[in-house]
Motif scaffolding. Sequence first.
Motif, PDB file in Angstrom:
ATOM      1  N   GLY A  93       0.655  -1.223   0.032  1.00  0.00           N
ATOM      2  CA  GLY A  93       0.222  -0.065   0.032  1.00  0.00           C
ATOM      3  C   GLY A  93       0.677   1.349  -0.238  1.00  0.00           C
ATOM      4  O   GLY A  93       0.540   2.328  -0.547  1.00  0.00           O
ATOM      5  N   GLY A  94       1.977   1.173   0.778  1.00  0.00           N
ATOM      6  CA  GLY A  94       2.979   2.568   0.866  1.00  0.00           C
ATOM      7  C   GLY A  94       3.592   2.620  -0.617  1.00  0.00           C
ATOM      8  O   GLY A  94       3.498   3.903  -0.981  1.00  0.00           O
ATOM      9  N   THR A  95       3.756   1.707  -1.541  1.00  0.00           N
ATOM     10  CA  THR A  95       4.407   1.973  -2.865  1.00  0.00           C
ATOM     11  C   THR A  95       3.127   2.552  -3.713  1.00  0.00           C
ATOM     12  O   THR A  95       3.570   3.284  -4.481  1.00  0.00           O
ATOM     13  CB  THR A  95       5.063   0.758  -3.386  1.00  0.00           C
ATOM     14  OG1 THR A  95       3.905  -0.351  -3.387  1.00  0.00           O
ATOM     15  CG2 THR A  95       6.085   0.243  -2.888  1.00  0.00           C
ATOM     16  N   VAL A  96       1.943   1.738  -3.460  1.00  0.00           N
ATOM     17  CA  VAL A  96       0.947   2.463  -4.238  1.00  0.00           C
ATOM     18  C   VAL A  96       0.650   3.992  -4.064  1.00  0.00           C
ATOM     19  O   VAL A  96       0.543   4.642  -4.726  1.00  0.00           O
ATOM     20  CB  VAL A  96      -0.138   1.482  -4.268  1.00  0.00           C
ATOM     21  CG1 VAL A  96      -1.586   2.358  -4.682  1.00  0.00           C
ATOM     22  CG2 VAL A  96      -0.039   0.190  -4.735  1.00  0.00           C
ATOM     23  N   LEU A  97       0.673   4.232  -2.450  1.00  0.00           N
ATOM     24  CA  LEU A  97       0.571   5.572  -2.106  1.00  0.00           C
ATOM     25  C   LEU A  97       1.645   6.535  -2.642  1.00  0.00           C
ATOM     26  O   LEU A  97       1.212   7.599  -2.841  1.00  0.00           O
ATOM     27  CB  LEU A  97       0.353   5.447  -0.523  1.00  0.00           C
ATOM     28  CG  LEU A  97       0.110   6.807  -0.157  1.00  0.00           C
ATOM     29  CD1 LEU A  97      -1.289   7.302  -0.380  1.00  0.00           C
ATOM     30  CD2 LEU A  97       0.134   6.718   1.477  1.00  0.00           C
TER      31      LEU A  97
END
Length: 133
Positions: free
Chosen positions: A91-95
């Motif tokens: 999720g952090g990379t998508v964010l």
Amino acid sequence: MNSNIVYPIIIIINIFCGVGLLIGVFTDPFEFLSPYFKGKIEDELILFAQSIVNVTAVHQIAIGLFISVLWKSKLGNESNKKVFLAYSVFGGTVLLVALYNHFFMGGGPPIPILILIISATLLSFYSSKFSKY
């Protein structure tokens, strides 16, 4: 927070994001693409954007389904924490990509989708540290 609460929330957020993107790109593609492109939007551009967005949207739905399989596997507390940590990295990379697109590319996901991505990432990170089964 109890993992039996966190799993369904993350599943719903991912499936909602994917379905929302699919609805947005196929029901009104001109409105969906207008923040990213100035001038006339040709049919070839719409087809190109739809092919990218539908892969991204189905990927979000698949992540939701993947998390649901892990939830139904009845993992132990330590395994749940590892799943939530792995999801928070995802999720952090998508964010990061979404924020980059918002700040530097003049677009990105719609604000409600961005809020859902942030919520799921923070919830999974929090649960990776304090999850109870």
